[in-house]
Design a protein around this motif. Structure first.
Motif, PDB file in Angstrom:
ATOM      1  N   VAL A 127       0.859  -1.181   0.000  1.00  0.00           N
ATOM      2  CA  VAL A 127       0.000   0.000   0.000  1.00  0.00           C
ATOM      3  C   VAL A 127       0.897   1.233   0.000  1.00  0.00           C
ATOM      4  CG1 VAL A 127      -1.813   1.266   1.202  1.00  0.00           C
ATOM      5  CG2 VAL A 127      -1.794  -1.237   1.271  1.00  0.00           C
ATOM      6  N   ILE A 128       0.902   1.951  -1.125  1.00  0.00           N
ATOM      7  CA  ILE A 128       1.712   3.161  -1.258  1.00  0.00           C
ATOM      8  C   ILE A 128       0.792   4.338  -0.993  1.00  0.00           C
ATOM      9  CG2 ILE A 128       3.205   4.517  -2.768  1.00  0.00           C
ATOM     10  CD1 ILE A 128       3.580   1.897  -4.425  1.00  0.00           C
ATOM     11  N   SER A 129       0.995   4.974   0.145  1.00  0.00           N
ATOM     12  CA  SER A 129       0.093   6.043   0.571  1.00  0.00           C
ATOM     13  C   SER A 129       0.797   6.957   1.553  1.00  0.00           C
ATOM     14  CB  SER A 129      -1.136   5.420   1.250  1.00  0.00           C
ATOM     15  OG  SER A 129      -1.977   6.400   1.789  1.00  0.00           O
ATOM     16  N   ASN A 130       0.360   8.199   1.597  1.00  0.00           N
ATOM     17  CA  ASN A 130       0.879   9.088   2.630  1.00  0.00           C
ATOM     18  C   ASN A 130      -0.068   9.109   3.826  1.00  0.00           C
ATOM     19  OD1 ASN A 130      -1.236  10.593   1.624  1.00  0.00           O
ATOM     20  ND2 ASN A 130      -0.127  12.517   1.641  1.00  0.00           N
ATOM     21  N   ASP A 174      -2.189   5.372  -3.533  1.00  0.00           N
ATOM     22  CA  ASP A 174      -2.926   6.585  -3.175  1.00  0.00           C
ATOM     23  C   ASP A 174      -2.411   7.710  -4.076  1.00  0.00           C
ATOM     24  OD1 ASP A 174      -3.674   9.013  -1.945  1.00  0.00           O
ATOM     25  OD2 ASP A 174      -3.612   8.132   0.033  1.00  0.00           O
ATOM     26  N   PRO A 175      -3.278   8.582  -4.571  1.00  0.00           N
ATOM     27  CA  PRO A 175      -2.834   9.622  -5.503  1.00  0.00           C
ATOM     28  C   PRO A 175      -2.001  10.725  -4.880  1.00  0.00           C
ATOM     29  CG  PRO A 175      -5.101   9.980  -4.936  1.00  0.00           C
ATOM     30  CD  PRO A 175      -4.700   8.673  -4.312  1.00  0.00           C
ATOM     31  N   GLU A 176      -1.995  10.835  -3.592  1.00  0.00           N
ATOM     32  CA  GLU A 176      -1.323  11.955  -2.940  1.00  0.00           C
ATOM     33  C   GLU A 176       0.003  11.563  -2.312  1.00  0.00           C
ATOM     34  OE1 GLU A 176      -2.391  15.008  -3.431  1.00  0.00           O
ATOM     35  OE2 GLU A 176      -4.033  14.144  -4.566  1.00  0.00           O
ATOM     36  N   VAL A 177       0.716  10.640  -2.918  1.00  0.00           N
ATOM     37  CA  VAL A 177       2.025  10.245  -2.416  1.00  0.00           C
ATOM     38  C   VAL A 177       2.984  11.421  -2.593  1.00  0.00           C
ATOM     39  CG1 VAL A 177       3.955   8.668  -2.776  1.00  0.00           C
ATOM     40  CG2 VAL A 177       1.627   7.834  -2.951  1.00  0.00           C
ATOM     41  N   ALA A 198       4.209   1.636   2.253  1.00  0.00           N
ATOM     42  CA  ALA A 198       5.243   2.473   1.645  1.00  0.00           C
ATOM     43  C   ALA A 198       4.663   3.878   1.666  1.00  0.00           C
ATOM     44  CB  ALA A 198       5.550   2.031   0.229  1.00  0.00           C
ATOM     45  N   PHE A 199       5.341   4.774   2.337  1.00  0.00           N
ATOM     46  CA  PHE A 199       4.790   6.105   2.522  1.00  0.00           C
ATOM     47  C   PHE A 199       5.440   7.171   1.657  1.00  0.00           C
ATOM     48  CE2 PHE A 199       3.795   3.861   6.511  1.00  0.00           C
ATOM     49  CZ  PHE A 199       2.416   3.899   6.410  1.00  0.00           C
ATOM     50  N   SER A 200       6.191   6.764   0.635  1.00  0.00           N
ATOM     51  CA  SER A 200       6.751   7.756  -0.279  1.00  0.00           C
ATOM     52  C   SER A 200       6.949   7.136  -1.647  1.00  0.00           C
ATOM     53  CB  SER A 200       8.088   8.290   0.239  1.00  0.00           C
ATOM     54  OG  SER A 200       9.069   7.288   0.159  1.00  0.00           O
ATOM     55  N   GLY A 201       7.107   7.991  -2.641  1.00  0.00           N
ATOM     56  CA  GLY A 201       7.316   7.517  -3.993  1.00  0.00           C
ATOM     57  C   GLY A 201       8.760   7.655  -4.417  1.00  0.00           C
TER      58      GLY A 201
END
Length: 120
Positions: free
Chosen positions: A9-12, A56-59, A34-37
């Motif tokens: 899950v890639i999200s901020n 998530d679109p707001e990474v 994963a909290f960053s791109g």
């Protein structure tokens, strides 16, 4: 954990990860955050080899569509992209190329869990 299917899950938003984790862990999935791109993401994707990737679109650092294009270079795993409620036609076209599905906000965490389960 043997037998578990890994979902990245890639999200901020840690709250989204926690809610999804609660629901999907009970169903036999192992969620990894994963909290960053940033560039560390590549090694994480290659190391984990997730069965599904939720973006998530707001990474921080890039938009969800950009990130999904980048992730697609490293992994063939199905991508579920969570997009803003107003999606531009170019974004929809890119989603068709990179993602197996997308959901628009506002989200129902339960619905996200069902969509993830359908992709595994």
């Amino acid at each position: 954990m043997p037998g578990y299917k890994t979902i990245l899950v890639i999200s901020n938003e840690n709250l989204l990860f926690q809610k999804l984790s609660r629901l999907l862990t009970q169903a036999g999935y192992e969620l990894k955050p994963a909290f960053s791109g940033d560039s560390a993401l590549k090694s994480q994707i290659l190391k984990l080899a997730p069965q599904v990737i939720v973006i998530d679109p707001e990474v921080p650092g890039m938009k969800g569509v950009q990130l999904s294009l980048l992730v697609r270079q490293w992994s063939p795993a199905p991508i579920l992209l969570i997009s803003p409620s107003q999606c531009e036609p170019d974004e929809i076209r890119l989603l068709d190329v990179t993602a197996k599905g997308w959901m628009s906000e506002p989200l129902s965490v339960e619905l996200v869990a069902v969509r993830v389960s359908s992709l595994v």
